[in-house]
Scaffold this active site. Structure first.
Site, PDB file in Angstrom:
ATOM      1  N   HIS A 106     136.138 109.099 100.478  1.00 49.79           N
ATOM      2  CA  HIS A 106     136.750 109.254  99.276  1.00 49.79           C
ATOM      3  C   HIS A 106     137.891 108.331  98.652  1.00 49.79           C
ATOM      4  O   HIS A 106     137.839 108.076  97.395  1.00 49.79           O
ATOM      5  CB  HIS A 106     137.595 110.823  99.181  1.00 49.79           C
ATOM      6  CG  HIS A 106     137.595 111.380  97.720  1.00 49.79           C
ATOM      7  ND1 HIS A 106     137.737 110.632  96.631  1.00 49.79           N
ATOM      8  CD2 HIS A 106     137.872 112.343  97.518  1.00 49.79           C
ATOM      9  CE1 HIS A 106     137.761 111.537  95.572  1.00 49.79           C
ATOM     10  NE2 HIS A 106     137.986 112.683  95.980  1.00 49.79           N
ATOM     11  N   ASP A 156     118.439 111.205  88.642  1.00 49.39           N
ATOM     12  CA  ASP A 156     116.875 111.351  88.606  1.00 49.39           C
ATOM     13  C   ASP A 156     116.230 110.413  89.248  1.00 49.39           C
ATOM     14  O   ASP A 156     116.117 109.136  88.901  1.00 49.39           O
ATOM     15  CB  ASP A 156     116.467 111.456  87.240  1.00 49.39           C
ATOM     16  CG  ASP A 156     115.058 111.595  87.082  1.00 49.39           C
ATOM     17  OD1 ASP A 156     114.226 111.778  88.066  1.00 49.39           O
ATOM     18  OD2 ASP A 156     114.623 111.662  85.791  1.00 49.39           O
TER      19      ASP A 156
END
Length: 454
Positions: free
Chosen positions: A166, A378
């Site tokens: 992170h 995608d």
């Protein structure tokens, strides 16, 4: 309303982990993280998961191969992700851009997407099989900063699971990288949003000076209760549920954001559930994306951590006895505290105080990832049917965080799912309290609370 789908069991066959390096040579250099990036509270790995349906137009295409090649191409532009973190003086983190690569696992599972149920939401069954914790890979320093596992499913769909250090990026930055990987997979030569490093934009001033209140980093006495006998449930909030909660607040507050409303509701219900001492202070920490709070705003391609942890603080007794508007007002004020000066003051505080962890004693954290765009990635098979955090309660100290995640329920209604982690008895109280609020009948509080530091 509350659901858990972890009864499904299946087998996953994994290949040996491999390293994927950038497809072309990249600069070998050291890059400093910002003073927001390297705080203690971000020194952990965050898991994200995406589920993709079978797409007949991709017949004969292997998602593992497509994504493996796309990652190598994307790393040419995001080459710090192929490096390793090192720590310098004063605990300052920097990326050694070695070009070694991120860690990648190819896998196959004897399960179909349909078997996961009508609604995909955390907690996910067999998560540890879908995002394998490779021994020796989880360290903040000297380890791959990203691990990715792509698991083919029997139905022709697949699961893309990712674990990120992170300190390198926030949700918006990670989603930007994943979008770039998707673009490469679909034949793009360069990402539509060029990545911007420029971590100096969130570096401390010289000399550092704290000019704002940062109660989220106060030293608070108390202990963190051990997290055993924990229950993980997800709660769906669609238009009906959100409307029911809005009716509980005065007219002037009904235009508040859904995040503010649900955060206030969660804070109140959770405080009642853990039976906090009414005299003690309890805290709710909101994640606020500060990109647009700068003048000029941070560059659109900036993929570092650009958020703050503003905190709302209240006496537990007042929070539980007052109506929802009380907690809502406090949440709204905490969010409004975040300005450009607040972020600069925060970076300065990190340097002055040795990069502390935000206060977790009697605290809970809520992060809104409904607009992060995880489900937009995608790779050629269309958008993900679920994209977002792999589980709630993750963090440098587990069990003190929840996410607002965009989903659709069985009826196809768009809404938000909120994964919650609580001890079993507290979860029973939480469910009862929330149900009462959604029915417009807040449950009367009995006098006398049990002291707790959850």
């Amino acid at each position: 309303m509350a659901t858990s789908s972890t009864s499904l069991v299946f087998k996953v066959h994994r290949h040996e982990p491999e390293l994927i390096a950038p497809a072309k040579p990249t600069p070998h250099e050291y890059k400093l993280l910002s003073d927001i990036d390297d705080q203690e509270g971000l020194r952990f790995q965050i898991p994200v998961i995406q589920f993709y349906k079978y797409n007949p137009s991709m017949q004969g295409k292997d998602p593992v191969r497509v994504i493996r090649e796309a990652l190598a191409q994307a790393l040419v532009f995001y080459y710090p992700f192929a490096g390793r973190l090192r720590e310098g003086p004063q605990r300052k983190l920097m990326v050694d851009c070695t070009g070694e690569g991120l860690m990648f696992i190819e896998a196959d599972a004897d399960v179909t997407l349909e078997q996961f149920g009508d609604v995909l939401q955390p907690p996910f069954p067999c998560l540890e099989e879908l995002l394998y914790d490779v021994p020796g890979s989880t360290g903040v320093l000297n380890c791959p900063v990203i691990l990715i596992q792509v698991t083919r499913l029997r139905c022709g769909g697949f699961i893309f699971a990712l674990r990120l250090n992170h300190t390198m990026s926030d949700a918006a930055g990670l989603a930007q990288f994943m979008s770039a990987v998707g673009e490469m997979a679909r034949g793009w030569l360069t990402p539509s949003i060029p990545p911007v490093w420029e971590r100096h934009l969130l570096a401390a001033r010289d000399p550092p000076r704290v000019t704002c209140k940062h109660r989220e980093y106060e030293e608070v006495e108390g202990t963190i209760v051990p997290y055993d006998d924990m229950v993980h449930l997800s709660f769906f909030f669609g238009p009906t549920e959100v409307s029911a909660l809005r009716k509980l607040v005065p007219e002037y507050l009904r235009k508040c954001s859904t995040f503010e409303l649900l955060t206030a509701c969660l804070w109140r219900c959770r405080t009642i559930a853990i039976q906090a001492n009414p005299e003690e202070e309890v805290r709710i920490i909101c994640i606020v994306n500060a990109r647009s709070r700068f003048n000029p705003p941070l560059p659109s391609g900036y993929y570092g951590n650009a958020f703050a942890f503003p905190v709302a603080v209240a006496q537990a007794g007042k929070l539980c006895q007052n109506p929802l508007e009380y907690s809502l007002e406090l949440v709204k004020q905490a969010k409004n505290d975040v300005t450009e000066e607040y972020m600069k003051s925060l970076a300065d505080l990190m340097v002055i105080k040795g990069r502390p962890h935000f206060t977790v004693v009697r605290s809970y954290l809520v992060s809104d990832v409904t607009r992060a765009g995880f489900d937009d990635a995608d790779f050629g098979w269309g958008k993900a049917v679920y994209g977002g955090p792999a589980k709630g309660g993750v963090g440098a100290i587990p069990g003190v965080a929840s996410f607002l995640i965009p989903v659709k329920n069985k009826k196809g209604e768009a809404g938000i799912v909120l994964p919650i982690t609580l001890p079993a008895r507290a979860m029973e109280i939480f469910v009862k309290e929330l149900d009462g609020m959604l029915k417009g009948k807040p449950i009367e509080r009995k006098p006398g609370f049990i002291s707790s530091s959850l």
